[in-house]
Write a protein that holds these residues in place. Sequence first.
Motif, mmCIF file in Angstrom:
data_model
loop_
_atom_site.group_PDB
_atom_site.id
_atom_site.type_symbol
_atom_site.label_atom_id
_atom_site.label_comp_id
_atom_site.label_asym_id
_atom_site.label_seq_id
_atom_site.Cartn_x
_atom_site.Cartn_y
_atom_site.Cartn_z
ATOM 1 N N ALA A 1 0.694 -1.145 0.000
ATOM 2 C CA ALA A 1 0.000 0.000 0.000
ATOM 3 C C ALA A 1 0.757 1.249 0.000
ATOM 4 C CB ALA A 1 -1.111 0.039 0.939
ATOM 5 N N ASP A 2 1.741 0.848 -0.891
ATOM 6 C CA ASP A 2 2.281 2.179 -1.191
ATOM 7 C C ASP A 2 2.039 2.428 -2.656
ATOM 8 O OD1 ASP A 2 4.154 0.801 -2.546
ATOM 9 O OD2 ASP A 2 5.665 0.946 -0.959
ATOM 10 N N ASP A 3 2.639 3.352 -3.257
ATOM 11 C CA ASP A 3 2.332 3.675 -4.627
ATOM 12 C C ASP A 3 2.910 2.630 -5.568
ATOM 13 O OD1 ASP A 3 4.916 6.079 -5.382
ATOM 14 O OD2 ASP A 3 4.908 4.452 -3.957
ATOM 15 N N GLU A 4 3.622 1.637 -5.005
ATOM 16 C CA GLU A 4 4.230 0.666 -5.878
ATOM 17 C C GLU A 4 3.549 -0.686 -5.782
ATOM 18 O OE1 GLU A 4 8.643 2.547 -6.040
ATOM 19 O OE2 GLU A 4 8.250 0.948 -4.615
ATOM 20 N N ASP A 5 2.482 -0.755 -5.022
ATOM 21 C CA ASP A 5 1.773 -2.023 -4.897
ATOM 22 C C ASP A 5 0.570 -2.022 -5.816
ATOM 23 O OD1 ASP A 5 3.511 -2.906 -3.062
ATOM 24 O OD2 ASP A 5 2.296 -2.339 -1.336
ATOM 25 N N PHE A 6 0.721 -2.633 -6.916
ATOM 26 C CA PHE A 6 -0.400 -2.716 -7.840
ATOM 27 C C PHE A 6 -0.472 -4.105 -8.430
ATOM 28 C CE2 PHE A 6 0.485 1.771 -7.723
ATOM 29 C CZ PHE A 6 -0.771 2.312 -7.621
ATOM 30 N N GLY A 7 -1.689 -4.599 -8.573
ATOM 31 C CA GLY A 7 -1.859 -5.930 -9.130
ATOM 32 C C GLY A 7 -1.945 -5.874 -10.618
#
Lengths: 224, 220
Positions: free
Chosen positions: B214-220
Motif C-alpha cells: 500500500a504504497d504507490d508501488e503495490d499494484f496488481g
Amino acid sequence: MYVMERILKRKAPVGAAAHRGNAVEAGIAKGLFDDAPLEDCVSEARKVFSGLAALSGDPRKEKEITAIPAMVKAGLQELKPYGKPSSAQGKIEWKVEGLFVPVIGFYDFEWADHGILVDLKTTHKLPSKISTNHARQVALYNAARGNNLDTRVCYTTPSKTAVYRLENSDEHVKALEKIAFAIQRFLSVTNDPQELASIVMPDVDSFYFADPLARKNAYEVFGI
Amino acid sequence: MGLGLNYRRSGGGDFLPVCKYDARAGRAFRVDREDGQNNPVDITRNFKAVFDMENIEVGWIAFPKGAAPDFQLVPLGEEFPEEGPTPNHKQGTRFVIKLSAECGGDCREMASTAGAFLDGFNALHDDYIAGSAKNPGKLPVVVLDDTIAVESGGGNNKSTNYQPQFKIVSWVPRPKDLKPSPRGKAAPSRPSAPPSTGSQRVEAPQKAPAMAAADDEDFG
C-alpha cells in the motif's frame, strides 16, 4: 480521492506503477497458461505496458519498464510450480444484507484442483506480510467462494518473490463490510455531489495525489 | 472459577420453554406456558435432567420485569464484553437441559444471573470437566441433591439465597432432541489489535495438476 474520482468524476491518470502491475500480470499469465518461454512472456508484458502507458507522463515510466523483465521472471519462478491455473481474472461478487450494491472484484489466478487462489502484486520492495488492503481484497474472494479456499498473495519484486497465505479471512471481510456500510451511509447524506465533497478533506501529500492532474483536481474541488 | 464469569452479556430469539431456579427460595421450577400465562411447576424434589454442558453460554443477561429477558451471550470459552450493555444486565449463564420423564421430559433452557446459582452451577461444571475425560461424547445426568443457604449483606441489607448442590448421577449419550440452540450472541470484546493479515510464506502445492505447463508501488 473517492469523492473526487468516483462521485465528482474528476479522474486523474493512474501512475506507471499501476501499468507495470497489469503488464507483469499479463506476462506471467502467458507463461502459466501457454507455457511460453520467458522471452515471450517478457515481450507480452512490455507490449501491455507500452499500450497502457503510451500517453503517460509519469516520470517513473522508465524505471517501471526496466523492472518488468525481472518481475516477470521472478513471478514465473514462483508460480510455475503451481501448474496451469484453472482460471484467471475471475469476477467475484459479494452480496451483503443491507448493502444496496454488491462488492465486486476480480481475482488473478485460481488453481481449482488445489483450492488455491493467488492474487499477484508487483512492488519494488518485498513486504514481510500481506498488507491490510490486500488482505481485505483477497478475503473478499475467499468469502464469495464460500470461505473454503487457500487464499494467497504473491508479491513479486525484480529480485525476490514471496507468497503469503491469508490469515483471519473472516475478520478482514468484516472490515470490508464495515467500510462498505460507511460509504453507503456517507452517500445517503445527500444526492448533491458537491455537498458530499464539502464534508471531507483530502491529504494532498498522499501518493494518491502525486499525479499533477490529481493534485490540480483536488485543489479545484476542495480548495486546498 | 471454571466458567470464567466476572462480568456479563448476551441476545434474544424464539426459544425453548424455560426451567427456572429461584435462588431466593432454593426451588426449581418447570415453567409451563398455558393460555398465554406462565405456570410454574415445582420440580425441586425430583429434579433430574441431562445437562448440555458442551454448549454453555455465558455473558450478560437482563431480566426486566414484565418484558422478555435480553441475552448478550457467547459460547463458554469465548471472550465477551467486560461491561454489560445496560446497568440492568448482569453476568450470567444459559444452557439447555432435557428433563427426565418424571419432570416433564422435554428440553428447556435455564438461565440465571444469581450469584448463588452461578456458584452451584460452577461447581457442577468443575465436576463435569473432571468426569468428561472418562465419559467421552457423553453428557451428565444431573439431580438437585440439596440447596445450601448462603447469607450475604448485613443489617437491613442482609439476605439469604440458596445455592443449588447439583450432582452428576450418570452419563448418557446426547439425547436426540437435545440440540445446541444458542440463545443469542454478544458482540465479542473488541480485540486490542487488528487481525493479522498473513506472514507465513507458502510453497506451491506438492502435486501440481498437469501443467500446460500500500504504497504507490503495490499494484496488481
